[in-house]
Write a protein that holds these residues in place. Structure first.
Motif, mmCIF file in Angstrom:
data_model
loop_
_atom_site.group_PDB
_atom_site.id
_atom_site.type_symbol
_atom_site.label_atom_id
_atom_site.label_comp_id
_atom_site.label_asym_id
_atom_site.label_seq_id
_atom_site.Cartn_x
_atom_site.Cartn_y
_atom_site.Cartn_z
ATOM 1 N N ARG A 114 -14.357 9.947 -5.206
ATOM 2 C CA ARG A 114 -15.488 10.870 -5.272
ATOM 3 C C ARG A 114 -15.156 12.221 -4.636
ATOM 4 O O ARG A 114 -15.941 13.165 -4.689
ATOM 5 N N TYR A 115 -13.959 12.295 -4.030
ATOM 6 C CA TYR A 115 -13.576 13.513 -3.338
ATOM 7 C C TYR A 115 -12.859 14.493 -4.268
ATOM 8 O O TYR A 115 -12.281 14.088 -5.280
ATOM 9 N N PRO A 116 -12.851 15.795 -3.944
ATOM 10 C CA PRO A 116 -12.179 16.783 -4.802
ATOM 11 C C PRO A 116 -10.679 16.544 -4.921
ATOM 12 O O PRO A 116 -10.083 16.829 -5.953
ATOM 13 N N VAL A 117 -10.047 15.983 -3.871
ATOM 14 C CA VAL A 117 -8.617 15.716 -3.908
ATOM 15 C C VAL A 117 -8.388 14.448 -4.718
ATOM 16 O O VAL A 117 -8.851 13.369 -4.352
ATOM 17 N N ARG A 118 -7.669 14.553 -5.848
ATOM 18 C CA ARG A 118 -7.464 13.424 -6.751
ATOM 19 C C ARG A 118 -5.994 12.999 -6.749
ATOM 20 O O ARG A 118 -5.091 13.807 -6.522
ATOM 21 N N MET A 119 -5.783 11.727 -7.056
ATOM 22 C CA MET A 119 -4.428 11.197 -7.166
ATOM 23 C C MET A 119 -3.895 11.401 -8.573
ATOM 24 O O MET A 119 -4.628 11.261 -9.552
ATOM 25 N N TYR A 120 -2.591 11.725 -8.669
ATOM 26 C CA TYR A 120 -1.968 11.834 -9.983
ATOM 27 C C TYR A 120 -1.469 10.454 -10.394
ATOM 28 O O TYR A 120 -0.383 10.021 -10.047
ATOM 29 N N SER A 121 -2.313 9.757 -11.099
ATOM 30 C CA SER A 121 -1.953 8.445 -11.641
ATOM 31 C C SER A 121 -2.812 8.239 -12.871
ATOM 32 O O SER A 121 -3.896 8.807 -12.985
ATOM 33 N N ARG A 122 -2.314 7.440 -13.804
ATOM 34 C CA ARG A 122 -3.103 7.229 -15.016
ATOM 35 C C ARG A 122 -2.860 5.823 -15.553
ATOM 36 O O ARG A 122 -1.815 5.211 -15.305
ATOM 37 N N ILE A 123 -3.847 5.345 -16.295
ATOM 38 C CA ILE A 123 -3.763 4.018 -16.903
ATOM 39 C C ILE A 123 -2.589 3.990 -17.879
ATOM 40 O O ILE A 123 -2.394 4.904 -18.682
ATOM 41 N N GLY A 124 -1.801 2.905 -17.800
ATOM 42 C CA GLY A 124 -0.626 2.755 -18.651
ATOM 43 C C GLY A 124 0.646 3.310 -18.053
ATOM 44 O O GLY A 124 1.727 3.115 -18.611
ATOM 45 N N LYS A 125 0.533 3.964 -16.908
ATOM 46 C CA LYS A 125 1.711 4.553 -16.269
ATOM 47 C C LYS A 125 2.373 3.548 -15.338
ATOM 48 O O LYS A 125 1.705 2.920 -14.517
ATOM 49 N N PRO A 126 3.702 3.386 -15.440
ATOM 50 C CA PRO A 126 4.400 2.494 -14.499
ATOM 51 C C PRO A 126 4.320 3.033 -13.080
ATOM 52 O O PRO A 126 4.273 4.249 -12.863
ATOM 53 N N VAL A 127 4.297 2.136 -12.120
ATOM 54 C CA VAL A 127 4.247 2.541 -10.719
ATOM 55 C C VAL A 127 5.632 2.361 -10.095
ATOM 56 O O VAL A 127 6.449 1.590 -10.603
ATOM 57 N N PRO A 128 5.923 3.080 -9.028
ATOM 58 C CA PRO A 128 7.216 2.915 -8.350
ATOM 59 C C PRO A 128 7.344 1.507 -7.774
ATOM 60 O O PRO A 128 6.603 1.126 -6.865
ATOM 61 N N LEU A 129 8.280 0.733 -8.263
ATOM 62 C CA LEU A 129 8.375 -0.680 -7.908
ATOM 63 C C LEU A 129 8.621 -0.919 -6.427
ATOM 64 O O LEU A 129 8.110 -1.888 -5.852
ATOM 65 N N THR A 130 9.411 -0.075 -5.794
ATOM 66 C CA THR A 130 9.875 -0.382 -4.436
ATOM 67 C C THR A 130 8.945 0.108 -3.335
ATOM 68 O O THR A 130 9.187 -0.191 -2.161
ATOM 69 N N VAL A 131 7.890 0.851 -3.691
ATOM 70 C CA VAL A 131 7.013 1.394 -2.656
ATOM 71 C C VAL A 131 5.532 1.110 -2.883
ATOM 72 O O VAL A 131 4.769 0.986 -1.925
ATOM 73 N N ALA A 132 5.091 1.034 -4.139
ATOM 74 C CA ALA A 132 3.669 0.883 -4.425
ATOM 75 C C ALA A 132 3.142 -0.464 -3.923
ATOM 76 O O ALA A 132 3.779 -1.500 -4.103
ATOM 77 N N ALA A 133 1.951 -0.459 -3.332
ATOM 78 C CA ALA A 133 1.364 -1.695 -2.805
ATOM 79 C C ALA A 133 1.138 -2.713 -3.915
ATOM 80 O O ALA A 133 1.416 -3.907 -3.739
ATOM 81 N N VAL A 134 0.620 -2.253 -5.066
ATOM 82 C CA VAL A 134 0.360 -3.197 -6.157
ATOM 83 C C VAL A 134 1.652 -3.819 -6.672
ATOM 84 O O VAL A 134 1.690 -4.999 -7.044
ATOM 85 N N ALA A 135 2.726 -3.056 -6.689
ATOM 86 C CA ALA A 135 4.015 -3.586 -7.146
ATOM 87 C C ALA A 135 4.524 -4.649 -6.180
ATOM 88 O O ALA A 135 4.998 -5.713 -6.595
ATOM 89 N N LYS A 136 4.423 -4.390 -4.906
ATOM 90 C CA LYS A 136 4.878 -5.361 -3.912
ATOM 91 C C LYS A 136 4.107 -6.676 -4.049
ATOM 92 O O LYS A 136 4.685 -7.763 -3.953
ATOM 93 N N LEU A 137 2.806 -6.581 -4.286
ATOM 94 C CA LEU A 137 1.982 -7.788 -4.421
ATOM 95 C C LEU A 137 2.389 -8.613 -5.626
ATOM 96 O O LEU A 137 2.490 -9.840 -5.552
ATOM 97 N N LEU A 138 2.624 -7.957 -6.744
ATOM 98 C CA LEU A 138 2.976 -8.662 -7.971
ATOM 99 C C LEU A 138 4.398 -9.223 -7.911
ATOM 100 O O LEU A 138 4.650 -10.357 -8.330
ATOM 101 N N LEU A 139 5.326 -8.457 -7.384
ATOM 102 C CA LEU A 139 6.719 -8.900 -7.338
ATOM 103 C C LEU A 139 6.947 -9.941 -6.241
ATOM 104 O O LEU A 139 7.820 -10.796 -6.376
ATOM 105 N N ALA A 140 6.172 -9.877 -5.178
ATOM 106 C CA ALA A 140 6.311 -10.866 -4.107
ATOM 107 C C ALA A 140 5.965 -12.267 -4.596
ATOM 108 O O ALA A 140 6.423 -13.259 -4.029
#
Length: 260
Positions: A114-140
């Motif tokens: 809801r804040y003016p500062v937005r993240m640059y991410s989009r649906i369908g975009k791969p995430v950085p495997l070695t740092v992203a929290a969601v990647a760590k959860l799935l790969l773990a």
């Protein structure tokens, strides 16, 4: 609930432990053998149980076919979306949902901050495997051999000074995520972005998706974001319960055992 229906349903988990004779089924249901036989014959006629040549009963092929069809028909994004919206409303921060496909982890849903500062991410975009929290959860959640093979073949870009440097450090991080049941990215991909996430588990306890809350440190500190972890985990558990068809308050499998 109909008593006959309830008794028939109780037969299924009893047989899930292995083949059983008529007497064992009757004892498990605390009914007369004639009642158990009537129920077993009905289930057998519809393919939900099978009578072996030795006279014992086991779960039938029709039950497994239905389970497979049900899993294939589930859309974790559709199920999770209302929960993501609620989490976003409660925190104000960006919420992501991701899944693992081949050697990539992809965002499949996003609710903007809801804040003016937005993240640059989009649906369908791969995430950085070695740092992203969601990647760590799935790969773990991968079996150990698969985790090690993946760690050996992927690259380790230094996005920031906090990025995971190599395969050894990555495997240690995944082991920690498996143990604690959540993951974070505190400036590992972008210096000013922090993220905390939790796994969404399916009916077998395996991780089917991961959700996270992310925010820039000009909006909230890393410590303040970590304070949201209980809410994030409750949300992930709620998605998992809806996905698995588990009644609220019923503990789901944790999936903490090592997969072979």
């Amino acid at each position: 609930m109909s008593q006959s229906v309830e008794r028939a349903l109780l037969i299924l988990p009893a047989l899930a432990r292995g083949p059983a004779g008529l007497g064992e089924v009757a004892a498990a249901l605390d009914v007369h053998k004639s009642t158990a036989l009537r129920l077993l014959r009905t289930l057998h006629a519809h393919g939900y149980v099978y009578r072996q040549p030795d006279g014992r009963y086991r779960l039938g092929a029709r039950l497994f076919a239905l389970a497979a069809e049900a899993v294939e028909g589930l859309d974790v994004r559709e199920i999770a979306h209302p929960h993501l919206v609620a989490l976003n409303a409660a925190t104000g921060h960006t919420v992501h949902l991701a899944v693992h496909q081949d050697d990539e982890v992809l965002y499949i849903d996003k609710v903007e901050s809801r804040y003016p500062v937005r993240m640059y991410s989009r649906i369908g975009k791969p995430v950085p495997l070695t740092v992203a929290a969601v990647a760590k959860l799935l790969l773990a959640d991968l079996p150990e051999a698969e985790r090690r093979a993946l760690a050996a073949r992927i690259d380790y870009p230094r996005h920031t000074a906090r990025s995971t440097p190599d395969a050894e450090a990555f495997l240690r991080e995944l082991a920690l995520v498996r143990e604690q049941g959540w993951a974070s990215d505190l400036g590992g991909h972008e210096e000013f972005i922090n993220c905390v996430g939790a796994p969404v588990r399916g009916p077998d306890g395996r991780v089917v998706a991961a959700l996270s809350v992310s925010a820039p440190n000009v909006v909230v500190t890393a410590a303040e974001l970590l304070d949201l972890l209980p809410l994030v985990r409750r949300t992930a558990d709620a998605v998992g319960q809806d996905y698995s068809g588990t009644p609220s308050g019923t503990p789901a499998p944790t999936g903490t055992q090592e997969h072979a």
